[in-house]
Design an enzyme around this catalytic site. Structure first.
Site, PDB file in Angstrom:
ATOM      1  N   TRP A 137       0.826  -1.227   0.000  1.00 34.88           N
ATOM      2  CA  TRP A 137       0.000   0.000   0.000  1.00 34.88           C
ATOM      3  C   TRP A 137       0.856   1.272   0.000  1.00 34.88           C
ATOM      4  CZ3 TRP A 137      -1.925   3.087   4.589  1.00 34.88           C
ATOM      5  CH2 TRP A 137      -2.914   4.005   4.207  1.00 34.88           C
TER       6      TRP A 137
ATOM      7  N   TYR B  63      -4.956  -0.714  -4.879  1.00 32.88           N
ATOM      8  CA  TYR B  63      -3.677  -0.064  -4.604  1.00 32.88           C
ATOM      9  C   TYR B  63      -3.066   0.429  -5.923  1.00 32.88           C
ATOM     10  CZ  TYR B  63      -3.754  -2.072   0.159  1.00 32.88           C
ATOM     11  OH  TYR B  63      -4.078  -2.414   1.454  1.00 32.88           O
TER      12      TYR B  63
ATOM     13  N   GLN C  51      -8.422  -8.720   8.684  1.00 40.95           N
ATOM     14  CA  GLN C  51      -7.279  -7.827   8.458  1.00 40.95           C
ATOM     15  C   GLN C  51      -7.605  -6.461   9.095  1.00 40.95           C
ATOM     16  OE1 GLN C  51      -4.930  -5.885   4.702  1.00 40.95           O
ATOM     17  NE2 GLN C  51      -5.058  -8.101   4.739  1.00 40.95           N
TER      18      GLN C  51
ATOM     19  N   LYS D 281      10.131   9.457  12.815  1.00 39.86           N
ATOM     20  CA  LYS D 281      10.631  10.337  11.751  1.00 39.86           C
ATOM     21  C   LYS D 281       9.842  11.632  11.600  1.00 39.86           C
ATOM     22  CE  LYS D 281       9.558   8.528   7.420  1.00 39.86           C
ATOM     23  NZ  LYS D 281       9.640   7.394   6.502  1.00 39.86           N
TER      24      LYS D 281
HETATM   25  N1  LIG Z   1      -6.869  -3.757   4.959  1.00 37.72           N
HETATM   26  C1  LIG Z   1      -6.640  -2.480   4.951  1.00 37.72           C
HETATM   27  O1  LIG Z   1      -7.574  -1.671   4.958  1.00 37.72           O
HETATM   28  C2  LIG Z   1      -5.221  -1.976   4.927  1.00 37.72           C
HETATM   29  C3  LIG Z   1      -4.970  -0.604   5.126  1.00 37.72           C
HETATM   30  C4  LIG Z   1      -3.645  -0.181   5.109  1.00 37.72           C
HETATM   31  C5  LIG Z   1      -2.619  -1.087   4.898  1.00 37.72           C
HETATM   32  N2  LIG Z   1      -2.902  -2.409   4.662  1.00 37.72           N
HETATM   33  C6  LIG Z   1      -1.809  -3.382   4.411  1.00 37.72           C
HETATM   34  O2  LIG Z   1      -0.854  -3.343   5.461  1.00 37.72           O
HETATM   35  C7  LIG Z   1       0.438  -3.088   4.927  1.00 37.72           C
HETATM   36  C8  LIG Z   1       1.260  -2.313   5.920  1.00 37.72           C
HETATM   37  O3  LIG Z   1       0.607  -1.077   6.229  1.00 37.72           O
HETATM   38  P1  LIG Z   1       1.439   0.275   6.179  1.00 37.72           P
HETATM   39  O4  LIG Z   1       2.208   0.353   4.906  1.00 37.72           O
HETATM   40  O5  LIG Z   1       0.509   1.374   6.542  1.00 37.72           O
HETATM   41  O6  LIG Z   1       2.480  -0.024   7.379  1.00 37.72           O
HETATM   42  P2  LIG Z   1       3.269   0.972   8.337  1.00 37.72           P
HETATM   43  O7  LIG Z   1       4.368   0.145   8.902  1.00 37.72           O
HETATM   44  O8  LIG Z   1       2.352   1.602   9.315  1.00 37.72           O
HETATM   45  O9  LIG Z   1       3.836   2.120   7.387  1.00 37.72           O
HETATM   46  C9  LIG Z   1       4.785   1.804   6.403  1.00 37.72           C
HETATM   47  C10 LIG Z   1       5.477   3.077   5.950  1.00 37.72           C
HETATM   48  O10 LIG Z   1       6.238   3.654   7.010  1.00 37.72           O
HETATM   49  C11 LIG Z   1       7.509   4.066   6.527  1.00 37.72           C
HETATM   50  N3  LIG Z   1       8.518   3.175   7.135  1.00 37.72           N
HETATM   51  C12 LIG Z   1       8.481   1.826   7.248  1.00 37.72           C
HETATM   52  N4  LIG Z   1       9.576   1.371   7.883  1.00 37.72           N
HETATM   53  C13 LIG Z   1      10.315   2.432   8.191  1.00 37.72           C
HETATM   54  C14 LIG Z   1      11.554   2.591   8.850  1.00 37.72           C
HETATM   55  N5  LIG Z   1      12.219   1.549   9.349  1.00 37.72           N
HETATM   56  N6  LIG Z   1      12.045   3.855   8.988  1.00 37.72           N
HETATM   57  C15 LIG Z   1      11.380   4.923   8.511  1.00 37.72           C
HETATM   58  N7  LIG Z   1      10.203   4.846   7.862  1.00 37.72           N
HETATM   59  C16 LIG Z   1       9.663   3.599   7.703  1.00 37.72           C
HETATM   60  C17 LIG Z   1       7.460   3.915   5.006  1.00 37.72           C
HETATM   61  O11 LIG Z   1       6.892   5.097   4.451  1.00 37.72           O
HETATM   62  P3  LIG Z   1       7.749   6.293   3.783  1.00 37.72           P
HETATM   63  O12 LIG Z   1       9.174   5.853   3.659  1.00 37.72           O
HETATM   64  O13 LIG Z   1       7.071   6.516   2.490  1.00 37.72           O
HETATM   65  O14 LIG Z   1       7.576   7.457   4.718  1.00 37.72           O
HETATM   66  C18 LIG Z   1       6.480   2.781   4.846  1.00 37.72           C
HETATM   67  O15 LIG Z   1       5.888   2.724   3.578  1.00 37.72           O
HETATM   68  C19 LIG Z   1       0.136  -2.342   3.613  1.00 37.72           C
HETATM   69  O16 LIG Z   1       1.203  -2.384   2.717  1.00 37.72           O
HETATM   70  C20 LIG Z   1      -1.072  -3.087   3.119  1.00 37.72           C
HETATM   71  O17 LIG Z   1      -0.663  -4.294   2.500  1.00 37.72           O
HETATM   72  C21 LIG Z   1      -4.190  -2.862   4.702  1.00 37.72           C
END
Ligand SMILES: NC(=O)c1ccc[n+]([C@@H]2O[C@H](COP(=O)([O-])OP(=O)(O)OC[C@H]3O[C@@H](n4cnc5c(N)ncnc54)[C@H](OP(=O)(O)O)[C@@H]3O)[C@@H](O)[C@H]2O)c1
Length: 322
Positions: free
Chosen positions: A21, A54, A180, A220
């Site tokens: 996502w 997505y 989920q 961050k």
């Molecule tokens: N079912 C649903 O409604 C729903 C909704 C949302 C997500 N999802 C699923 O859940 C997955 C995970 O959600 P999410 O992407 O929101 O997870 P998250 O862990 O909350 O956010 C991930 C974002 O945080 C930043 N990040 C991650 N690791 C980092 C680190 N070590 N240091 C600094 N920045 C970091 C990156 O963004 P930047 O680098 O761009 O800042 C990354 O894209 C999604 O990919 C999707 O498959 C499902």
């Protein structure tokens, strides 16, 4: 990497998984997408999450192209996609779980992913305008055709999940096995009391999302909005309020010494916190760069560090009474 059963279902998912996502195609080109999937797989990740909407379908195309390039054995990984929002305008193709939409849409997803089947098909949201029975039958038919192996719900009310399970049991259909929900240090409501019986009594699994609250829990955003971060994306300006909220930022700052005492980064600490909940089958991580994947995958080393003292201190920071 350890693996957990998806509730009482037969398959096991890696404790940390990887989703696409707001990253695949939106922020990461195909080369970076491949590198991140490879880094996750090499760390033991066996489950990759996606959704029809997505990046308007491009995220599924990127995952399909990456899988082709990486050439992994199909038995060694699990793919999920999610249907509900739709890609086309029209009365029957948006915000729905009607039979026609589901039957049509799964074929589109499989075409973009270049796969014969997905391992888990999620209903991305509940649809109060379609009878649950119609949705349960449609997904049962999709599974019977071999286009999906398991199915689940996302952000459904517990009562609706229970209805779906009961309809499926009554008619001997494939029943949903996994929810989920959002789950992170700030958002715990789906794991509250209404869901406990689903996990405990019905053996429902969970693939949890946004474990870092979109990056807020990495710390961050504590020095302002970093350029190039998710919060700076114009397409998700609704996220900016959460990522710049002073109260939330203060809580993140207060967590930092706890993470440091463990020798973990804030990201690793926050991911490991999710994993110490036994009702979580897998924590779905997200990343826009391969370095983030490397950092996040090391979170598994800190799961055992959440002693009662640490948990009490976290609850104090979040104002939660035990
Ligand atoms: N079912 C649903 O409604 C729903 C909704 C949302 C997500 N999802 C699923 O859940 C997955 C995970 O959600 P999410 O992407 O929101 O997870 P998250 O862990 O909350 O956010 C991930 C974002 O945080 C930043 N990040 C991650 N690791 C980092 C680190 N070590 N240091 C600094 N920045 C970091 C990156 O963004 P930047 O680098 O761009 O800042 C990354 O894209 C999604 O990919 C999707 O498959 C499902």
């Amino acid at each position: 990497m350890k693996y957990r059963h998806l509730g009482t279902a037969g398959i096991q998912v890696s404790e940390l998984s990887f989703g696409s996502w707001l990253t695949f195609h939106t922020k990461s080109g195909l080369k970076a997408t491949i590198a991140m999937m490879e880094a996750a797989y090499d760390a033991g990740v066996n489950f990759f999450d996606n959704a029809e909407t997505y990046a308007g379908g491009k995220s599924e195309e990127f995952m399909g192209a990456a899988l082709k390039k990486l050439g992994w054995r199909r038995g060694s990984f699990l793919i999920s996609t999610k249907l509900f929002w739709g890609l086309h305008e029209g009365p029957n193709e948006q915000n729905t779980l009607n039979r026609k939409y589901l039957i049509e849409s799964i074929d589109g997803s499989l075409r973009r992913l270049d796969l014969d089947y997905v391992d888990i098909l999620f209903c991305h949201r509940a649809d109060p305008t379609t009878p649950i029975e119609e949705t349960v039958w449609a997904i049962h038919n999709i599974i019977e055709k071999g286009k999906a192996l398991y199915w689940g719900t996302s952000e459904w009310e517990a009562a609706d999940v229970l209805s779906a399970i009961e309809i499926a049991e009554r008619h001997h259909l494939h029943k949903p096995v996994v929810e989920q929900p959002v789950y992170n240090l700030f958002e715990r409501h789906r794991f509250g009391s209404s869901y406990t019986s689903l996990y405990q009594d019905r053996g429902y699994g969970s693939t949890t999302w946004s474990p870092l609250a979109s990056g807020l829990l990495t710390g961050k955003y504590n020095d302002g909005m970093p350029s190039g971060s998710r919060g700076a994306l114009e397409s998700v300006d609704w996220l900016q309020e959460q990522l710049t909220d002073a109260e939330r930022l203060a809580k993140v700052a207060a967590l930092k010494p706890l993470a440091e005492q463990m020798g973990a980064s804030l990201a690793q600490f926050s991911l490991a916190w999710c994993l110490q909940n036994p009702f979580v089958s897998t924590v779905m991580t997200g990343a826009s760069r391969v370095e983030q994947v490397h950092e996040n995958m090391q979170a598994i080393e800190f799961v055992e560090s959440f002693t009662p003292d640490v948990m009490n201190e976290i609850d104090r920071i979040f104002g939660i009474a035990r």
